[in-house]
Write a protein that holds these residues in place. Structure first.
Motif, PDB file in Angstrom:
ATOM      1  N   LEU A 317       6.356  25.197  92.892  1.00  0.00           N
ATOM      2  CA  LEU A 317       6.825  24.154  94.097  1.00  0.00           C
ATOM      3  C   LEU A 317       7.591  23.260  93.824  1.00  0.00           C
ATOM      4  O   LEU A 317       7.901  23.211  94.730  1.00  0.00           O
ATOM      5  N   SER A 340      -5.124  24.260 105.796  1.00  0.00           N
ATOM      6  CA  SER A 340      -4.335  25.827 105.555  1.00  0.00           C
ATOM      7  C   SER A 340      -3.790  26.360 106.160  1.00  0.00           C
ATOM      8  O   SER A 340      -2.662  27.497 105.746  1.00  0.00           O
ATOM      9  N   LEU A 343      -4.269  30.121 105.596  1.00  0.00           N
ATOM     10  CA  LEU A 343      -2.926  30.679 104.383  1.00  0.00           C
ATOM     11  C   LEU A 343      -3.718  30.035 103.169  1.00  0.00           C
ATOM     12  O   LEU A 343      -4.051  29.588 102.863  1.00  0.00           O
ATOM     13  N   LEU A 345      -3.092  31.104  98.460  1.00  0.00           N
ATOM     14  CA  LEU A 345      -2.230  31.280  97.599  1.00  0.00           C
ATOM     15  C   LEU A 345      -3.016  31.767  96.058  1.00  0.00           C
ATOM     16  O   LEU A 345      -4.316  31.053  95.987  1.00  0.00           O
ATOM     17  N   LEU A 365       0.785  35.618  98.647  1.00  0.00           N
ATOM     18  CA  LEU A 365       1.121  34.134  99.572  1.00  0.00           C
ATOM     19  C   LEU A 365      -0.130  35.190 100.634  1.00  0.00           C
ATOM     20  O   LEU A 365       1.099  35.821 101.766  1.00  0.00           O
ATOM     21  N   ILE A 368       1.020  33.748 106.382  1.00  0.00           N
ATOM     22  CA  ILE A 368       1.894  33.442 106.796  1.00  0.00           C
ATOM     23  C   ILE A 368       2.183  33.401 108.138  1.00  0.00           C
ATOM     24  O   ILE A 368       2.310  34.682 109.343  1.00  0.00           O
ATOM     25  N   THR A 372       3.810  28.195 109.624  1.00  0.00           N
ATOM     26  CA  THR A 372       3.694  27.505 108.299  1.00  0.00           C
ATOM     27  C   THR A 372       4.990  27.189 107.807  1.00  0.00           C
ATOM     28  O   THR A 372       5.344  27.389 108.109  1.00  0.00           O
ATOM     29  N   PRO A 374       6.226  23.477 104.460  1.00  0.00           N
ATOM     30  CA  PRO A 374       5.796  23.629 103.144  1.00  0.00           C
ATOM     31  C   PRO A 374       4.685  22.491 103.255  1.00  0.00           C
ATOM     32  O   PRO A 374       3.772  23.089 101.597  1.00  0.00           O
ATOM     33  N   GLN A 376       1.566  23.406 104.126  1.00  0.00           N
ATOM     34  CA  GLN A 376       0.507  24.282 103.963  1.00  0.00           C
ATOM     35  C   GLN A 376       0.309  24.761 102.821  1.00  0.00           C
ATOM     36  O   GLN A 376      -0.463  25.640 102.459  1.00  0.00           O
ATOM     37  N   ILE A 377       1.799  25.342 102.616  1.00  0.00           N
ATOM     38  CA  ILE A 377       1.726  26.142 101.326  1.00  0.00           C
ATOM     39  C   ILE A 377       1.261  24.681 100.413  1.00  0.00           C
ATOM     40  O   ILE A 377       0.605  25.606  99.305  1.00  0.00           O
ATOM     41  N   ALA A 381      -1.772  26.123  98.208  1.00  0.00           N
ATOM     42  CA  ALA A 381      -1.689  26.374  96.275  1.00  0.00           C
ATOM     43  C   ALA A 381      -3.022  25.949  95.569  1.00  0.00           C
ATOM     44  O   ALA A 381      -3.477  25.556  94.602  1.00  0.00           O
TER      45      ALA A 381
END
Length: 504
Positions: A317, A340, A343, A345, A365, A368, A372, A374, A376-377, A381
């Motif tokens: 990230l 999230s 989402l 990962l 991942l 999406i 979506t 940053p 949520q990513i 993660a």
């Protein structure tokens, strides 16, 4: 400050640490030097053996310079903890490595392991070592180097080849070549040691194609490993303990009784459960391994689940996506959204370990949408790491026949509150985090101190919290919601498996 003092060497995948502890378990000083991994092909992870040594030497030199003359004179013993299955070859009597260090995450040897399985060796490997025929472990890495590096093959032919995991490589350099040795916990990660007899297995070594004479002397985890050579930082200090990093973290977390468990969230995430004097075996992909041994060679065994990517996901990230500038910013970014957004990962960047043992799996991942972002990513993660570890917890509880009462957490990624809350929610187990996350250094310092007579027993530091009381994260999801979350996770993991097809 309680005298005398204990030196801890903690050589990890992405950094090398040197720390000083007093006899009461307080960390007085700690210095860290970075270490680079190289990725020359998909699924390949290498380091330069000399870079490993120079990184550790830098950390030791910085620590020695930070101490007073009285503190330096008070250092009574040293313990070494290390990234485990990473494999180094060199020629006896020298310090020149024969090829790269193949890192524990590396999957290039999948074809070698597939050949072993076709030859019917899998069941014998499991029975004798408690492990699986997988690229994770050292034996296939040795075979690959013998095939790929002519100088290594020549050294094997003339009997001068030396193999070592990183503890052995550091010991060779620290003692100026005087010792070629390892101990039971690291040896139990090679596919070459009989788990019950605690000896190298000549028949298995021959079947796998590893020259027995290349293996290091095998000693208990507490032993006289030699002294640091003249001209090096802390010259003359005796090395009285060596231990694989995950076993050292288990000791550092005070998991001294059967059923006590910890998870270290470092480069990977590793769940380790103390099983006492009993070898617990699993048909679900958990590993049986040596935790540590006393000076007389009496072992404490552990059951382990392995996730190859945890902190490395946060590094991705930061360095790969540029979503954060520093790793410690991930928790704040993930908390900036309520959820999230569906989402998920799957952190299979270099394959999946327990329970799938699939070197062909890759990161995924999924879910999406146009919404979506940053945050949520980042949240997906951290939740992905927690969900993967929750699977390990579930399998361990099934193998032990009893629920885990509490899970001790350590490692750099464990600083993220959202990760540990997600861990409690996904597993249904209370998670305990010490104020000091560096349990690995603490554990091997404790072991070295007991061997040197500086610390009375392994229990001496068990209830000591010099950096502050632990924090606990309690499960907050109802069972139905947890099950639905876990079912979606299982569906996502299935989509990540065998991405690169059969090993070739």
């Amino acid at each position: 400050m309680d005298l005398p003092l204990l030196l801890s060497i903690d050589q990890g995948t992405t950094s090398s640490r040197a720390a000083l502890f007093d006899a009461g378990g307080r960390c007085l000083h700690s210095c860290t030097a970075p270490l680079t991994c190289h990725y020359p092909a998909d699924g390949w992870v290498e380091q330069q053996p000399e870079a490993i040594w120079q990184s550790q030497l830098q950390a030791l030199a910085q620590l020695e310079q930070a101490l007073s003359a009285d503190q330096r004179r008070a250092v009574a013993a040293c313990g070494i903890a290390n990234q485990r299955e990473t494999t180094v070859l060199w020629r006896r009597g020298g310090a020149e490595p024969l090829g790269p260090a193949i890192v524990w995450q590396d999957g290039r040897t999948a074809a070698i392991c597939a050949d072993w399985k076709r030859a019917g060796l899998e069941s014998e490997i499991r029975a004798r070592t408690g492990l699986l025929a997988d690229p994770y472990f050292s034996a296939s890495k040795i075979v690959w180097l013998l095939q790929a590096v002519p100088a290594a093959a020549a050294a094997a032919a003339d009997g001068s080849l030396c193999f070592g995991t990183v503890d052995s490589w550091l010991l060779q350099r620290l003692t100026a070549g005087a010792r070629h040795a390892t101990e039971f916990s690291n040896a139990s990660r090679t596919l070459l040691m009989d788990l019950e007899r605690l000896q190298w297995d000549p028949e298995l070594a021959a079947a796998l194609g590893v020259p027995l004479e290349a293996l290091p002397e095998l000693l208990p985890s507490r032993a006289a490993f030699g002294s640091i050579a003249a001209g090096l930082p802390f010259a003359g200090v005796p090395i009285t303990a060596m231990l694989g990093d995950q076993q050292a973290a288990t000791l550092g977390q005070g998991c001294l009784l059967p059923g006590e468990a910890k998870c270290t969230y470092g480069t990977g995430a590793f769940l380790v459960i103390n099983t006492g004097s009993v070898i617990r075996r699993s048909d679900a992909g958990l590993l049986s391994t040596v935790g540590w041994c006393d000076a007389d060679g009496r072992p404490t065994y552990c059951l382990e689940g392995s996730l190859f990517n945890a902190g490395s996901v946060i590094q991705w990230l930061r360095d790969g996506l540029g979503l954060i500038e520093r790793s410690d910013q991930v928790d704040g970014l993930a908390r900036s959204c309520d959820d999230s957004g569906g989402l998920m990962l799957v952190p299979a960047f270099t394959g999946l370990g327990t329970p799938h043992w699939d070197p062909g799996a890759r990161g995924l991942l999924i879910g999406i949408t146009r919404d979506t972002g940053p945050a949520q990513i980042a949240r997906a993660a951290l939740e992905g790491i927690a969900l993967a570890v929750a699977t390990l917890v579930e399998l361990a509880e099934e193998a032990l026949g009893t629920p885990l009462g509490e899970l001790a957490a350590d490692g750099g990624a464990a600083a993220a509150d959202l990760l540990l809350q997600a861990q409690a929610d996904a597993s249904g187990v209370t998670v305990r985090r010490r104020a000091d996350l560096e349990s690995t250094s603490r554990g091997v310092a404790l072991l070295a101190g007991v061997q040197a007579g500086v610390v009375e027993s392994l229990e001496a530091w068990q209830n000591d919290h010099p950096s502050g009381e632990p924090r606990r994260f309690e499960p907050s999801l109802d069972p139905g919601e947890r099950q639905r979350w876990r079912r979606r996770w299982t569906s996502a993991v299935k989509r990540s498996l065998h991405w690169h097809g059969e090993a070739t």
